[in-house]
Enzyme design. Structure first.
Site, short mmCIF file in Angstrom:
data_model
loop_
_atom_site.label_atom_id
_atom_site.label_comp_id
_atom_site.label_asym_id
_atom_site.label_seq_id
_atom_site.Cartn_x
_atom_site.Cartn_y
_atom_site.Cartn_z
N LYS A 155 -12.70 36.03 41.37
CA LYS A 155 -11.93 37.08 42.04
C LYS A 155 -10.52 37.14 41.46
O LYS A 155 -10.01 38.20 41.14
CB LYS A 155 -11.89 36.80 43.54
CG LYS A 155 -11.20 37.87 44.37
CD LYS A 155 -11.22 37.48 45.85
CE LYS A 155 -10.56 38.55 46.71
NZ LYS A 155 -10.46 38.15 48.12
N GLN A 156 -9.88 36.00 41.37
CA GLN A 156 -8.63 35.83 40.62
C GLN A 156 -8.61 34.41 40.10
O GLN A 156 -9.02 33.48 40.79
CB GLN A 156 -7.41 36.13 41.48
CG GLN A 156 -7.18 35.18 42.63
CD GLN A 156 -5.97 35.54 43.46
OE1 GLN A 156 -6.09 36.20 44.48
NE2 GLN A 156 -4.81 35.11 43.03
N GLU A 195 -11.46 33.22 45.81
CA GLU A 195 -12.24 33.09 47.04
C GLU A 195 -13.74 33.34 46.82
O GLU A 195 -14.51 33.34 47.78
CB GLU A 195 -11.68 34.02 48.11
CG GLU A 195 -10.29 33.62 48.56
CD GLU A 195 -9.60 34.65 49.42
OE1 GLU A 195 -8.65 34.29 50.13
OE2 GLU A 195 -10.01 35.83 49.37
#
Length: 772
Positions: A600-601, A488
């Site tokens: 973020k990931q 995100e």
């Protein structure tokens, strides 16, 4: 990162009272039973910083959306699981002084969450401003046997005085959510009733009209002997309580036992809810605290027998994995297909207690292996029952012909997330739901789910993707524009590799599933074809999109790109970021985050985790080595995927590093956000890190495979899983693996590429040298 929880194999222990850590501890020591949950708020008055929280499953309020600029398609509300009536409260007064840990001197404070038996203990010594000193011990739990019941045993011993002790156990419904958008209170009073030592309070939610009746039964003991004391009845608006006044002497122990229950109109008729609550409270009180606690311990012993992971040689890792398993089972039991798993479970209000894609991507694998098959099946049925709402959600955004877009955030199937880059663009959630169907059938072999539920969902999802792609004349391929991936920290991007991959896979799997249903259940298949007006032309369209989908790659580096233009960003690695700048989501502007390369990931690694069989080891390694140094892991869902992939690559050091990070994320408050509640859904990733990571467990062609290794700090680890009617105990040491079949069913398994037939009630023991 905090480090105040004491290491212990079965207990979570806090020693000493630090008010600055209290909200974190309220999350960590939370209790639940799948039907309700309670943060570890103190029973007695506390005027310090606290987040009160008692949550009842399925009860929510549509809090009006609060955004600066309204956009077409925005949901009108954000659904929130509500902070319900406070049932744990016990006001304690010594003569005219109220016991309040925020205003008195506190010593010998200790809080212990006993995970093996499922209860919370707390003890402390308090010296009031008058100099009077008393000792307090309390024990409480939310019963997993009687899942509408909670119980408290609260004992007070004056140490240096004789005097008057006043106890006021109460039920307080005048509560609110900390995350209320407009500081609104969501409950209205329906009725109250108090008689003898029983009290009941019924509340109704505004707008949604849910009713919850909270009741309690009180008993008071002096030095273990029941006291026949007529309490004063206290009734105020949305408040009922019993006031007991006793003369006490130094050294005497006064114990109050409070048996309580929360019943909701989701499970009882509104006309009978008070009567039903009275019956539940009376039955629980007749059992008594000790019997309820014994039944709790016995029930938890069964759960641990089915799901425990035993780690020898590393207490921190052992404590962490059991904490994660414990909280998962406190949150979801699978008894009710109307319920799902919020990212914070029953431990806090962030994310509203709603359902995200986390359930399908992370929680389903855990419940598949550790619980009866119906538990994970109910998670899938939950989405099937909300298919009509998913079609409505897509229609609001301009899609038609039965296209289904499942919500990013929901309780009842309607989208209720109100950030445009998430609501409109984080559409990969559709793929996670389709993947969960695939994962469930792969693990269980239950093709009947496709016949009865799954294919209809898959068709709706495939129709969405068919309409969401568009043809690019420039590329002569299909593209997907304007999306946000799991990462995100990049919004409104074009051709997110992971999203494109999922879209094509969903259409491919829907086509394959249709073929399976047609061959096995032709009558059901034809009925579904007629119901959905599904034609051969649609399958052809899906095939064309699959064959011509565009995927961004960098051939020079040999990697899949997060999205078009990712390498245009300045490539400064995380290790070169000053510590003072972390976490960037708390230190940087959103503009700066979006322009950075930081992740973020990792979207690409999530895709490689889902579809690892489609890629060779070198491809996975190149992408892992590129993206891991750019990932800040500020999503709780990130470290476990990295741990599993690192294990797949035999990178023991990084596999273990990421395991500890995901396992102790909340216990050590890695991201400075545990006070908002625990990261329940990512806790399933902790289990995955051990079983899929270190043990290398996979299901291929309907058979279990293991490719284990032992982390260097461990002497061994073992776990229990259920698979297609069998129950297996697996133990891994430095030199060998043993697998015990506890059922009469023969099972074919593969260990380090060697095939074995594990006969019923037999034990396989093999050294790694033998398997080489």
């Amino acid at each position: 990162m905090k480090n105040y929880i004491k290491p212990h194999e079965w207990n979570i222990i806090e020693e000493g009272f630090d008010p600055h850590l209290n909200k974190i501890s309220e999350s960590i020591f939370s209790l639940g039973n799948g039907r309700m949950g309670q943060r570890a708020n103190f029973e007695e008055t506390y005027t310090g910083e606290t987040l009160p929280g008692n949550y009842v499953a399925g009860i929510y309020y549509p809090d009006k959306t609060r955004v600066g600029w309204w956009k077409n398609g925005y949901p009108e509300y954000f659904a929130k699981v509500l902070n319900a009536a406070n049932w744990v409260g016990i006001e304690v007064k010594i003569d005219d002084e109220i016991l309040d840990l925020a205003t008195c001197s506190v010593t010998d404070f200790k809080r212990v969450l006993n995970m093996h038996a499922g209860y919370l203990e707390r003890s402390f010594t308090a010296t009031l401003k008058s100099g009077k000193t008393l000792k307090v011990t309390s024990t409480r739990f939310c019963s997993i046997v009687d899942d509408e019941v909670g119980a408290i045993r609260y004992s007070i011993t004056p140490l240096n005085f004789d005097g008057k002790l006043t106890l006021l156990p109460f039920i307080d419904g005048d509560v609110k959510n900390q995350d209320s958008n407009y500081d609104e209170k969501f409950w209205e009073a329906v009725n109250d009733k108090i008689s003898g030592t029983e009290a009941f309070l019924t509340l109704r939610t505004k707008k949604t009209g849910f009713e919850v009746c909270t009741g309690s039964s009180i008993e008071v003991y002096r030095n273990g002997t029941s006291q026949d004391i007529a309490p004063e009845h206290i009734i105020k608006e949305k408040y009922v309580g019993h006031q007991f006044t006793l003369n006490v002497s130094a050294g005497e122990e006064i114990t109050l036992v409070k048996i309580a229950a929360n019943l909701s109109s989701e499970n009882h008729t509104k006309a009978d809810i008070l009567q039903q609550t009275q019956s539940v409270v009376k039955a629980a009180a007749q059992k008594g605290f000790d019997v309820l606690l014994q039944q709790q311990a016995e029930a938890w012993a069964v759960k641990w027998e089915e799901s425990d992971i035993v780690i020898e040689g590393d207490v921190a890792a052992q404590q962490a994995i059991r904490f994660n398993i414990f909280q998962l089972f406190q949150t979801y039991t699978g008894k009710d297909s109307r319920l799902n798993i919020g990212p914070k479970g029953f431990t806090g209000e962030k994310y509203g207690g709603s359902t995200y894609w986390d359930t399908e991507a992370y929680c389903v694998p855990f419940y598949l292996a550790t619980a009866p098959q119906q538990v994970s099946k109910n998670l899938l049925i939950y989405r099937y029952k909300q298919l009509d709402k998913a079609i409505e959600n897509a229609a609001k955004l301009g899609f038609d012909k039965g296209a289904a877009l499942y919500p990013m955030v929901t309780i009842n199937g309607e989208e209720c997330h109100n950030e445009w880059e998430i609501t409109f663009e984080e559409i990969h959630r559709n793929g996670a739901i389709a993947y969960a169907i695939f994962n469930y059938i792969r693990y269980t072999g239950d093709d009947s789910y496709l016949y009865d539920y799954g294919l209809e969902v898959l068709v709706g999802i495939a129709r969405f993707w068919q309409q969401r792609v568009n043809w690019s004349d420039a590329k002569q391929q299909y593209v997907i524009l304007g999306v946000t991936g799991p990462n995100e920290y990049e919004n409104n991007v074009n051709n997110n590799w992971y999203t494109n991959l999922l879209a094509a896979w969903c259409m491919k799997y829907a086509t394959e599933a249709a073929g399976i249903v047609e061959a096995a259940q032709p009558e059901k298949y034809q009925a579904l074809i007629n119901k959905l007006s599904l034609g051969e032309n649609e399958f052809n369209d899906w095939t064309q999109i699959i064959d011509k989908m565009y995927y961004p790659v960098d051939t020079e580096k040999g990697i899949f790109l997060q999205q078009d233009g990712y390498l245009d960003k300045e490539q400064i690695l995380v290790k070169d970021l000053p510590v003072s700048q972390r976490p960037i989501n708390q230190k940087w502007s959103w503009d700066r985050i979006l322009r950075s390369c930081y992740i973020k990931q990792a979207d690409v690694l999530q895709g490689l985790y889902f579809f690892e069989d489609d890629y060779d080891t070198e491809t996975i390694k190149r992408n892992f080595d590129f993206y891991e140094p750019r990932t800040v892991h500020e999503s709780s869902l990130s470290p476990c995927v990295h741990s599993i992939l690192a294990a797949r690559l035999n990178d023991e050091a990084r596999a273990y590093e990421f395991y500890l990070r995901t396992a102790r994320l909340d216990l050590d408050d890695y991201n400075n956000d545990t006070e908002d509640g625990l990261h329940i859904t990512s806790m399933a990733g902790t289990w995955m890190s051990v079983v899929e990571g270190f043990a290398g467990m996979r299901v291929r062609d309907g058979k279990l495979q293991f490719n284990p290794f032992l982390p260097g700090k461990w002497q061994s680890f073992s776990f229990t899983i259920g698979f297609r009617g069998t129950v297996l105990n697996v133990k891994i040491t430095e030199s060998e693996i043993s697998i015990k079949n506890n059922t009469a069913i023969n099972l074919e398994i593969t260990v380090k590429n060697q095939q074995f037939t594990l006969a019923g009630h037999s034990l396989l023991e093999a050294t790694y040298k033998e398997l080489a």
